[in-house]
Write an enzyme that holds these catalytic residues in place. Structure first.
Site, PDB file in Angstrom:
ATOM      1  N   GLY A 267      30.100 -12.955 -19.496  1.00  0.00           N
ATOM      2  CA  GLY A 267      28.987 -13.251 -20.337  1.00  0.00           C
ATOM      3  C   GLY A 267      27.563 -13.183 -19.750  1.00  0.00           C
ATOM      4  O   GLY A 267      26.703 -12.759 -20.403  1.00  0.00           O
ATOM      5  N   GLU A 270      24.305 -16.355 -13.176  1.00  0.00           N
ATOM      6  CA  GLU A 270      23.248 -17.123 -12.721  1.00  0.00           C
ATOM      7  C   GLU A 270      22.427 -16.870 -11.638  1.00  0.00           C
ATOM      8  O   GLU A 270      22.072 -17.708 -10.953  1.00  0.00           O
ATOM      9  CB  GLU A 270      23.962 -18.456 -12.781  1.00  0.00           C
ATOM     10  N   HIS A 303      23.801 -22.872 -19.804  1.00  0.00           N
ATOM     11  CA  HIS A 303      24.779 -22.682 -18.548  1.00  0.00           C
ATOM     12  C   HIS A 303      24.229 -22.069 -17.594  1.00  0.00           C
ATOM     13  O   HIS A 303      24.262 -22.600 -16.299  1.00  0.00           O
ATOM     14  CB  HIS A 303      25.984 -22.294 -19.069  1.00  0.00           C
ATOM     15  N   GLU A 304      23.692 -20.985 -17.668  1.00  0.00           N
ATOM     16  CA  GLU A 304      23.206 -19.967 -16.635  1.00  0.00           C
ATOM     17  C   GLU A 304      21.775 -20.889 -15.995  1.00  0.00           C
ATOM     18  O   GLU A 304      21.715 -20.825 -14.776  1.00  0.00           O
ATOM     19  CB  GLU A 304      22.817 -18.639 -17.105  1.00  0.00           C
TER      20      GLU A 304
END
Length: 880
Positions: A267, A270, A303-304
């Protein structure tokens, strides 16, 4: 190709690295026919390593070695061994500088690991072991170094050159080429390295940190996507502010960059300061993205970004500790999403994923603990157990400690381990030290695989006014693990009286002013709790808020479930009662005659939801969704997918027929002329509207057909347009379905992300996605085998969503999936190993299905030169 008999790697065999890398100086020469990588490493022996370090060993994969130099002098071939997967350099001193030059071919890299090309741009994906596909390196997360990266390329073709950190130099070169040099001041493991080179548009913004520093925010996209950046940029700023407010974490570089890439196995990634995103997970506009897409993008951006601390500044020592960063960060992004929207709906969505998919993983052949003990291919362990169950483990710590002590523990964790590669034990120890709580038994959540089962029995002593609750726990056997120990489980509980009023949960010797909700701590195989002072038998509200990732067995009656649906103040349990009731009704029809009675009270329960405007409409939208076929299969001992599909369809048709007027009224209430908004209330309205429309078209309602056509034509947003399209596709109105699909493709044929939606709507529908139609989609000009999103939108949607067609009793769906897995195994093993998953649960199904599923798995197993990725999944699935 990789070996057909991969080596198993064990946690117990972990040893610290023999050599450490202080600094990495990289120079990339990018060309159309390949790339030359100059890699200069400053290396020293690790003082913490035991014994004679021996030769230096560097990892490699698909590299062509051109030269090796030690302290500036070229080494003769006798001083090193190049085995392809390893480069061994002999007789190295205690401290030295090693320069390795390799040639790679990114344009031919279909695995999408390391450096590859996507839509004409160079980009990287190095987690977990992709950096070794770029250059020889000790490619493990506990080797952390400072990176300096110079990227050189043709300026006209690749005007944008990016890497980690801050830009420190740039200039022109001969032959129309140019360079940019980037320096990352923070030590990082190689899996966080990133590089992008392409003809991209830059979108800029600014963010002021809590300490007053100005951060330069940049998004890089292809020119056709420049109008799809605003939402992700705003989500990034919301994430940065939230992380400061809730966790006290401030961003540390001067620049934060996001790049959108069409071809990506995951997806997003990071990478320090340079996040690379799958285009479908970052690009959005009102006309091209649904509400669910916007919410997913917000969560993934968060999230990242949150990984900057929980993953980058503090990273994992080895890949067995993957949940150290992923579980913690998923918990953090779930907190963020709950704060940005509806906490109850977010909890329902998380629990649904766990109960449908992660519990299935726990009960399957690939079951593993949150901290695995072994693996063959690390890419196979980017699982729901690592991410979602890992997040639940962190959530339970949060529940046990409370918000204040948990924050104290996270502060200590970041302070104690900043710049280090650590373990899940280090995380738990920080929580213990900050709170004073002993979490020794709780560590079993990291060590034991499987979903705990709680069996609950109750008894009411009217004469004494005592309500007794007996809870027994058991953790089922999983591959390689038997005789599990009891785990430390937080169990949230409430009791309701006959009028729906909350009752006090007063333990013996407590004052009458007892709380109306408790979190019981289960630590033994059996507990008995007594609640005193009750004048009537209560209705228990068990595991409120899904306080632990467990299965609960309790003999609820339909009367109790109907009562909880109407009265439970805990929104999650209100939804859960509706799900349990619907499951009970659907299961009662399995094997029953076609004219068997369907529970009439179910209609009244749903009518009450539709007619009560005082209810949280976001919760109502969730409660109106029947349990999925996947969940019903997961609840079965010997699943018959065709029978489950028929029974669920019967209940849906029964409800829609009896609620026709209520559904139509609900639909009309949700329509209006208000501008498109991404508020929880507006999202709930659109969800209710689509649900009502879908139910009405399911029963062939002609007025609803006209509403669907009008909604499709007049929609000012993708949520409404796709909702109408999906309702038409899942109906028996074949002409309307065909016309809408043709219109949709014509409108969006130039937008890859929307075309993926178009593919998945068809492949995931039992009306439009039978096997012949799915095979036609694979032959469509817009389909691309090299693009993981396209593969997932057709093959993945067919096998994962369209269960009635995939589980065709003739076995054709299984043969189809095996064929596609074998095809993909040669080009992209990561995607192939994920796609094969639906076949791995073959033991879950009735014999006529399981036999054919096993045969399909054996076909994959027998493929020549099977990749390491697929080998592990298939062989574990067939074992025993």
């Amino acid at each position: 190709m990789r070996t057909n008999q991969p080596q198993t790697i064990y946690l117990e065999e972990y040893r610290v690295p023999q050599y450490l890398v202080e600094h990495v100086d990289l120079r990339f020469e990018l060309f159309e026919d390949g790339a030359r990588v100059h890699n200069t490493l400053t290396i020293q022996r690790n003082p913490a390593a035991d014994g004679n370090p021996g030769p230096l060993e560097l990892d490699g994969d698909s590299l062509r070695l051109e030269s090796v130099a030690l302290d500036g002098e070229q080494l003769p071939a006798s001083r090193y061994e190049d085995e392809g997967s390893k480069l061994r350099v002999k007789d190295v001193p205690a401290r030295f500088e090693l320069t390795v030059v390799t040639w790679i071919e990114p344009q031919n890299n279909t695995r999408l690991e390391g450096l590859y090309k996507s839509s004409g741009m160079f980009c990287t994906q190095c987690e977990a072991e992709g950096f070794r596909c770029i250059t020889y390196y000790p490619d493990r997360p506990d080797v952390m170094a400072r990176f300096r990266t110079r990227v050189e390329a043709d300026k006209a073709a690749y005007p944008v050159l990016l890497s980690n950190g801050n830009p420190v130099a740039q200039g022109e070169l001969d032959d129309g080429r140019h360079f940019v040099t980037w320096e990352d001041p923070f030590p990082k493991p190689s899996y966080l390295f990133a590089l992008v080179a392409g003809d991209l548009v830059e979108k800029k913004d600014r963010f002021t940190t809590c300490s007053g520093r100005e951060i330069d925010l940049r998004m890089y996209v292809e020119p056709r996507n420049v109008h799809k950046c605003d939402f992700a940029m705003d989500a990034l700023k919301r994430s940065m502010r939230w992380d400061e407010d809730v966790y006290g974490r401030e961003y540390d570089l001067d620049i934060f960059m996001i790049v959108a890439v069409d071809d990506f196995n995951m997806g997003a990634m990071e990478n320090k300061g340079l996040n690379i995103f799958n285009s479908s997970c970052v690009l959005a506009s009102q006309d091209t993205a649904t509400d669910a897409t916007f919410q997913r993008i917000e969560a993934i951006v968060a999230h990242e970004y949150f990984h900057n601390w929980s993953g980058n500044r503090v990273t994992c020592r080895d890949w067995f500790q993957l949940s150290l960063k992923e579980g913690f960060t998923v918990f953090r992004d779930a907190q963020f999403s709950a704060d940005m929207g509806s906490p109850t709906v977010k909890r329902i969505e998380d629990a649904t994923l766990l109960r449908t998919a992660q519990f299935a993983e726990d009960a399957g052949p690939m079951a593993h603990p949150v901290r695995p003990a072994s693996y063959m291919e690390i890419s196979n362990f980017y699982t729901l157990t690592i991410y979602e169950k890992g997040a639940e483990v962190v959530r339970m710590i949060h529940n046990l400690l409370g918000e204040t002590l948990f924050r104290k523990g996270s502060d200590l964790y970041f302070e104690r381990h900043d710049g280090q590669a650590v373990t899940t034990d280090d995380f738990v120890r920080a929580m213990e030290d900050a709170s004073g709580r002993d979490l020794s038994q709780f560590r079993l959540w990291y060590q034991q695989a499987g979903t705990p089962v709680l069996t609950v029995q109750d008894d009411y002593d009217q004469a004494e006014g005592i309500y007794r609750l007996t809870i027994r726990q058991a953790v089922p056997d999983t591959p390689g693990q038997t005789d599990k120990q009891p785990q430390h489980i937080p169990f949230a509980l409430g009791l309701l009286g006959s009028e729906g009023q909350p009752l006090p949960l007063r333990l013996q010797s407590e004052s009458p002013e007892a709380p109306q909700e408790r979190v019981l701590e289960l630590t033994r195989a059996e507990h008995c709790f007594e609640f005193h002072g009750l004048t009537e038998r209560p209705v228990p509200s068990l595991l409120r808020g899904f306080s632990a990732p467990v299965r609960v067995h309790y003999p609820w009656t339909r009367e109790q479930l109907l009562f909880l649906m109407s009265h439970d103040p805990d929104g999650f349990n209100r939804w859960d009662a509706g799900q349990r009731l619907a499951v009970d009704v659907i299961q009662s029809l399995l094997g029953a005659a076609d004219d068997a009675e369907i529970e009439p009270r179910l209609v009244e329960a749903y009518r009450a939801l539709l007619q009560d405007p005082s209810l949280d409409q976001a919760l109502v939208a969730k409660m109106l969704q029947l349990p999925s076929e996947a969940y019903l299969i997961e609840l079965s001992d010997s699943a018959d997918p065709a029978a489950i599909h028929r029974s669920r369809d019967r209940v849906l048709a029964y409800l829609a027929e009896n609620l026709r007027d209520d559904l139509m009224a609900c639909y009309r209430r949700q329509t209006g002329t208000v501008d498109y908004e991404l508020t929880p209330e507006a999202i709930a309205q659109r969800s209710l509207k689509s649900t009502a429309l879908g139910w009405l078209l399911h029963i062939g309602d002609e007025p609803a057909l006209e509403l669907a056509k009008a909604q499709y034509a007049e929609a000012d947003n993708m949520t409404d347009r796709l909702g109408a399209l999906r309702a038409l596709v899942n109906s028996d109105f074949q002409q309307a379905r065909t016309e809408a699909l043709a219109s949709f493709y014509q409108r969006y044929s130039e937008d890859p992300q929307v075309v993926e939606l178009w593919f998945s709507v068809q492949a995931g529908s039992d009306r439009a996605g039978q096997l012949p139609q799915v095979q036609q989609l694979l032959a469509h000009p817009a389909f691309d085998w090299k693009n993981p999103n396209k593969v997932r939108s057709v093959v993945g949607a067919f096998a994962g969503q369209n269960l009635a067609a995939f589980h065709n009793p003739d076995g054709s769906g299984y043969e189809f999936l095996a064929e596609q897995v074998c095809r993909l195994d040669d080009s992209n093993p990561q995607i192939a190993s994920r796609l094969v998953a639906p076949l791995t649960r073959w033991k879950k199904f009735a014999p006529n299905y399981s036999t054919q599923m096993r045969t399909a798995l054996e076909r994959v197993r027998d493929k020549p030169a099977l990749s390491r990725d697929v080998y592990e999944v298939v062989h574990k699935s067939l074992a025993g």
